[in-house]
Design a protein around this motif. Structure first.
Motif, PDB file in Angstrom:
ATOM      1  N   VAL A  14       0.837  -1.209   0.000  1.00  0.00           N
ATOM      2  CA  VAL A  14       0.000   0.000   0.000  1.00  0.00           C
ATOM      3  C   VAL A  14       0.866   1.250   0.000  1.00  0.00           C
ATOM      4  CG1 VAL A  14      -1.928  -1.169   1.123  1.00  0.00           C
ATOM      5  CG2 VAL A  14      -0.239   0.046   2.529  1.00  0.00           C
ATOM      6  N   ALA A  30       7.514  -7.368   4.852  1.00  0.00           N
ATOM      7  CA  ALA A  30       6.933  -6.077   5.214  1.00  0.00           C
ATOM      8  C   ALA A  30       5.880  -6.330   6.281  1.00  0.00           C
ATOM      9  CB  ALA A  30       6.303  -5.434   3.989  1.00  0.00           C
ATOM     10  N   GLY A  31       5.524  -5.297   6.994  1.00  0.00           N
ATOM     11  CA  GLY A  31       4.399  -5.418   7.913  1.00  0.00           C
ATOM     12  C   GLY A  31       3.152  -5.751   7.111  1.00  0.00           C
ATOM     13  N   ILE A  33      -0.835  -6.162   6.817  1.00  0.00           N
ATOM     14  CA  ILE A  33      -2.063  -5.684   7.435  1.00  0.00           C
ATOM     15  C   ILE A  33      -3.222  -6.600   7.028  1.00  0.00           C
ATOM     16  CG2 ILE A  33      -1.237  -3.305   7.616  1.00  0.00           C
ATOM     17  CD1 ILE A  33      -2.861  -2.614   5.115  1.00  0.00           C
ATOM     18  N   PRO A 112      -1.488   2.031   9.354  1.00  0.00           N
ATOM     19  CA  PRO A 112      -1.974   2.412   8.020  1.00  0.00           C
ATOM     20  C   PRO A 112      -3.394   1.897   7.768  1.00  0.00           C
ATOM     21  CG  PRO A 112       0.230   1.462   7.879  1.00  0.00           C
ATOM     22  CD  PRO A 112      -0.234   1.254   9.283  1.00  0.00           C
ATOM     23  N   GLU A 118      -0.839  -4.944  12.631  1.00  0.00           N
ATOM     24  CA  GLU A 118       0.115  -5.116  11.531  1.00  0.00           C
ATOM     25  C   GLU A 118       1.194  -6.060  12.055  1.00  0.00           C
ATOM     26  OE1 GLU A 118       1.482  -1.543   9.554  1.00  0.00           O
ATOM     27  OE2 GLU A 118       3.403  -2.460   9.029  1.00  0.00           O
TER      28      GLU A 118
HETATM   29  C1  LIG Z   1       1.789  -1.495   5.539  1.00  0.00           C
HETATM   30  C2  LIG Z   1       3.091  -1.316   5.527  1.00  0.00           C
HETATM   31  N1  LIG Z   1       3.898  -2.338   5.728  1.00  0.00           N
HETATM   32  C3  LIG Z   1       3.690  -0.007   5.294  1.00  0.00           C
HETATM   33  O1  LIG Z   1       2.966   0.947   5.014  1.00  0.00           O
HETATM   34  O2  LIG Z   1       4.889   0.115   5.409  1.00  0.00           O
END
Ligand SMILES: C=C(N)C(=O)O
Length: 126
Positions: A14, A30-31, A33, A112, A118
């Motif tokens: 995103v 990556a994190g 969600i 986010p 997350e």
């Molecule tokens: C959702 C994520 N991992 C970011 O925005 O970095």
């Protein structure tokens, strides 16, 4: 050598990041969600469902990288509300039944897209 991991089995980024990056023996997700691979956001879902989707995304990214949940070394869980800890933890435990990885879990001010959780992971492909 750095590799970029990309799969349609997890939601597209995103923002300006990759779903995961990898070296010869380590994978950094990556994190993730609570968004489906099709892009549907579960921001209003119970935290158990949000946790399940985030971890399913972690699993899909790891699979693309050539490893799995049993190879995870460290997880970081970001919660919008630390009162969701128990509900998150109950679902989390279903993904890591034996020899769970090290983990940090913390409340943050905001996440986010207004989601409740997350989750990011570091895994080995060794
Ligand atoms: C959702 C994520 N991992 C970011 O925005 O970095």
């Amino acid at each position: 050598m750095k590799r970029i991991i990309s799969t349609d089995d997890a939601p597209a980024a995103v923002g300006a990041y990759s779903q995961a990056t990898a070296t010869d023996d380590l994978v950094f997700t990556a994190g993730q969600i609570p968004m489906t691979p099709e892009g549907d956001l579960l921001d209003d879902a119970p935290i158990a469902d949000q946790t399940e989707q985030a971890l399913t995304n972690v699993e899909s990214v790891l699979t693309e990288a050539g490893c799995g949940m049993g190879d995870v070394l460290k997880v970081t869980v970001f919660l919008d509300d630390i009162d969701d800890f128990e509900a998150m933890n109950d679902t989390y435990a279903e993904f890591f039944e034996a020899e769970p990885p090290a983990r940090s879990a913390l409340e943050v001010a905001n996440l986010p897209k207004g989601v409740g959780v997350e989750i990011e992971a570091v895994a080995t492909t060794d």
